[in-house]
Scaffold this motif. Structure first.
Motif, PDB file in Angstrom:
ATOM      1  N   SER A   1       0.842  -1.192   0.000  1.00 13.29           N
ATOM      2  CA  SER A   1       0.000   0.000   0.000  1.00 13.29           C
ATOM      3  C   SER A   1       0.877   1.241   0.000  1.00 13.29           C
ATOM      4  O   SER A   1       1.997   1.225   0.508  1.00 13.29           O
ATOM      5  CB  SER A   1      -0.926   0.017   1.230  1.00 13.29           C
TER       6      SER A   1
ATOM      7  N   GLN B   1       0.543   5.887  -0.337  1.00 13.93           N
ATOM      8  CA  GLN B   1      -0.287   7.079  -0.446  1.00 13.93           C
ATOM      9  C   GLN B   1       0.403   8.101  -1.321  1.00 13.93           C
ATOM     10  O   GLN B   1       1.589   8.398  -1.135  1.00 13.93           O
ATOM     11  CB  GLN B   1      -0.563   7.690   0.935  1.00 13.93           C
TER      12      GLN B   1
ATOM     13  N   ILE C   1      -4.577  10.258  -2.454  1.00 13.36           N
ATOM     14  CA  ILE C   1      -5.056   8.993  -3.027  1.00 13.36           C
ATOM     15  C   ILE C   1      -4.250   7.829  -2.458  1.00 13.36           C
ATOM     16  O   ILE C   1      -3.029   7.914  -2.313  1.00 13.36           O
ATOM     17  CB  ILE C   1      -4.932   9.014  -4.565  1.00 13.36           C
TER      18      ILE C   1
ATOM     19  N   LEU D   1      -3.101   3.872  -3.002  1.00 10.68           N
ATOM     20  CA  LEU D   1      -2.969   2.810  -4.001  1.00 10.68           C
ATOM     21  C   LEU D   1      -2.691   1.507  -3.262  1.00 10.68           C
ATOM     22  O   LEU D   1      -1.689   1.377  -2.560  1.00 10.68           O
ATOM     23  CB  LEU D   1      -1.833   3.111  -4.973  1.00 10.68           C
TER      24      LEU D   1
ATOM     25  N   LYS E   1      -5.258  -4.164  -8.358  1.00 11.81           N
ATOM     26  CA  LYS E   1      -4.888  -2.861  -7.803  1.00 11.81           C
ATOM     27  C   LYS E   1      -6.139  -1.998  -7.630  1.00 11.81           C
ATOM     28  O   LYS E   1      -6.997  -1.973  -8.518  1.00 11.81           O
ATOM     29  CB  LYS E   1      -3.882  -2.155  -8.715  1.00 11.81           C
TER      30      LYS E   1
ATOM     31  N   LYS F   1      -7.486   1.976  -6.332  1.00 15.61           N
ATOM     32  CA  LYS F   1      -7.194   3.350  -5.926  1.00 15.61           C
ATOM     33  C   LYS F   1      -8.378   3.888  -5.129  1.00 15.61           C
ATOM     34  O   LYS F   1      -9.518   3.813  -5.587  1.00 15.61           O
ATOM     35  CB  LYS F   1      -6.949   4.240  -7.157  1.00 15.61           C
TER      36      LYS F   1
END
Length: 451
Positions: A320, A322, A326, A328, A346, A348
Motif C-alpha cells: 500500500s 499514499q 489517493i 494505491l 490494484k 485506488k
C-alpha cells in the motif's frame, strides 16, 4: 533635430530586428544540426549493432558449452537491446517499422530466456539450433539491406532531416533513398512470416499468452456492459451520457470500452470489460481529490468491501502507498497461506470520502486459474540458509511468482533488511535457487523541509 533622432531610432530598431532574426536563424540551425547529428549517429550505430548481432549469433552456432554459450547469448540480448534503442531514436514514428522492431524483440526474448536457464540440465535442442540458424540468416539479410542504405547515405550525403520532413508532410511516397531503403528492410522482415515460431520459448512480448483464456461465462451484450459500468459508477444522477465501443471484434478475447459522463457532477468514468463473462479489466473515475479525511487503514477497509462486493475473493493486501490524497492498494490471491503474485488486483481509493476511483484486474484475469501447488522439496530453514547473511529476516512465508523466463515457481518468501533498506527475497522451494530479489522503496523525503 527630431528628424535625426527618429532616423537614429529606426536604424537601431532595424539593426536590432536584424540581429534578433540572425540569432533566431542561428539557434534554429543549431537545433537542426543537433537533430541531424543524433539521427546520423543512431542510424550508423544501428548498422554497426546489426553487424555485431549477425556475427555473434553466427558464433553461437559453433558453441556447445554452457560456459561459452550463456555469455554469448547474453551478448546477443545486450546487442539487440542497443539496436532497439537506436531504432527508437530515428524519425520513424510515421513510417511502419514495426516488423523490424518485432524481429529484434524476438531475438532479445529468445536469447535472454535461453541464457538464464541452466544449459547443463537443459541444453539447446534441435529446434532451438534451427531457430538460431534462422536468426543468423535473417540477421544477415537485414545487415545487407542496412549496409546498402548506409552506403547511399554516405555517398550522396543524404540528410535524415529530409526524411523527417517527408514523413511529417505525408510525402514519403516521393523519391527518398532512405525511406525506400528502410521500406525494403521492413518488407524483407515481413517475408519471414511465422518461420521463427518454432517452439514455445521463442515468443515476442506481443505474442506471450496474455489473453483472458481462463475466463468463464457467457458473452455479454453492449447493454449488459453499460449496466455493469453504471453499477461501478455508483452515480445517483439520471443525467448521464453513455458511450460504448466494441473492441477486438471477432476475437475470442474481445472487450467493451464504456465511458459515462455524469453531467450533474461533470465527472467521467471509463471502463473496459471482457466480452466473455463481463469481467471488469480496469476502470477509472476522473475526479479531483483535494483533501485527506481518512487514513490508509480506512482506505484498506473500503477497498476490501469493494472487492467482496464485486466477487473478488481470497485476496490479501501485500502493498500500500499514499500519493497526495489517493491511496494505491495492491492485493494478491492467497491459497492455503501461499501468496499467488500473478493474480494481482490494484485499487485506488480517494482519501476524501473513501470512494473507489481506480481499479485494475488485468493481471488477475489473465492468470487466475485453479492450480495444484506442489509440496516444497526443501524446508524453510534450508531456504533461509541460502540468503545473504547480512540480511536480517523480519517475515517469511510461501509465494508463487513468475520467474524471468515466464514460468510460475513456488518459492519461500522472505522480507528482510540491511540497515535502512528493505528487501523481498524469493528462494525456489524446489531447487533452493535465489529466484528474485526486490528492493522495496523507501519513504520519499519532503524536499521542501530539506532546503
Amino acid at each position: 533635430m527630431i528628424r535625426n533622432i527618429v532616423i537614429a531610432l529606426l536604424v537601431v530598431v532595424v539593426a536590432g530586428t536584424a540581429f534578433w532574426g540572425y540569432q533566431e536563424h542561428k539557434e534554429k540551425n543549431a537545433v537542426l544540426i543537433n537533430a541531424e547529428n543524433t539521427y546520423q549517429r543512431a542510424f550508423h550505430d544501428l548498422s554497426y549493432q546489426v553487424d555485431l548481432l549477425h556475427d555473434k549469433v553466427g558464433s553461437t552456432l559453433a558453441m556447445n558449452s554452457r560456459y561459452s554459450l550463456s555469455p554469448a547469448l547474453t551478448d546477443v540480448w545486450r546487442i539487440t537491446s542497443e539496436a532497439q534503442s537506436d531504432v527508437g531514436q530515428l524519425p520513424l514514428t510515421l513510417l511502419p517499422f514495426n516488423k523490424t522492431e518485432e524481429f529484434l524483440s524476438k531475438i532479445a526474448d529468445f536469447s535472454y530466456k535461453t541464457a538464464v536457464r541452466d544449459l547443463e540440465k537443459e541444453p539447446l535442442n534441435d529446434k532451438e539450433y534451427a531457430t538460431l540458424q534462422s536468426l543468423y540468416t535473417q540477421a544477415g539479410d537485414i545487415q545487407g539491406e542496412l549496409r546498402k542504405v548506409q552506403y547511399l547515405v554516405l555517398k550522396n550525403n543524404l540528410r535524415w532531416m529530409d526524411v523527417e520532413m517527408a514523413l511529417a508532410s505525408g510525402k514519403e511516397n516521393s523519391d527518398n533513398t532512405i525511406i525506400d531503403g528502410l521500406k525494403t528492410v521492413e518488407k524483407k522482415v515481413s517475408g519471414y512470416g511465422e518461420t521463427n515460431e518454432m517452439n514455445p520459448t521463442f515468443t515476442s512480448a506481443q505474442q506471450r499468452d496474455e489473453n483472458f483464456k481462463n475466463l468463464q461465462g457467457e458473452t455479454i451484450t453492449k447493454k449488459e456492459a453499460i449496466a455493469t459500468a453504471k453499477n461501478y459508477a455508483h452515480s445517483k444522477s439520471g443525467n448521464m451520457q453513455v458511450n460504448v465501443e466494441e473492441n477486438g471484434k471477432g476475437s475470442d478475447f474481445g472487450f467493451y470500452s464504456v465511458s459515462i459522463l455524469d453531467k450533474d457532477s461533470d465527472t467521467e468514468l471509463n471502463m473496459d470489460l471482457t466480452k466473455k463473462g463481463g469481467y471488469p479489466i480496469w476502470y477509472i473515475n476522473n475526479r479531483d481529490v483535494n483533501k485527506t479525511n481518512i487514513d490508509l487503514n480506512q482506505a484498506y477497509t473500503k477497498a476490501e468491501e469493494f472487492l467482496k462486493e464485486h466477487d473478488f475473493s481470497s485476496l490479501e493486501l501485500f502493498e500500500s502507498a499514499q500519493y497526495d490524497n489517493i491511496a494505491l492498494l495492491n492485493f494478491v490471491t492467497s491459497e492455503n497461506g501461499v501468496k499467488i503474485y500473478p493474480d494481482s488486483v490494484k485499487v485506488k481509493v480517494a482519501l476524501d470520502d473513501g470512494s473507489i476511483i481506480g481499479f485494475s484486474a488485468d493481471e488477475y484475469l489473465k492468470s487466475h486459474k485453479t492450480r495444484e501447488l506442489a509440496n516444497p522439496n526443501i524446508s524453510e530453514k534450508e531456504a533461509k540458509d541460502k540468503i545473504n547473511s547480512n540480511v536480517k529476516i523480519m517475515e517469511e512465508g510461501k509465494a508463487l511468482i513468475t520467474n524471468d523466463i515466464g514460468e510460475e515457481v513456488l518459492c519461500y518468501e522472505f522480507l528482510g533488511t540491511i540497515k535502512d533498506d528493505t528487501y523481498r527475497i524469493f528462494i525456489n522451494a524446489d531447487t533452493g535457487q535465489e529466484e528474485k530479489v526486490e528492493k522495496l522503496k523507501n519513504s520519499e523525503p519532503i524536499y521542501e523541509n530539506l532546503i
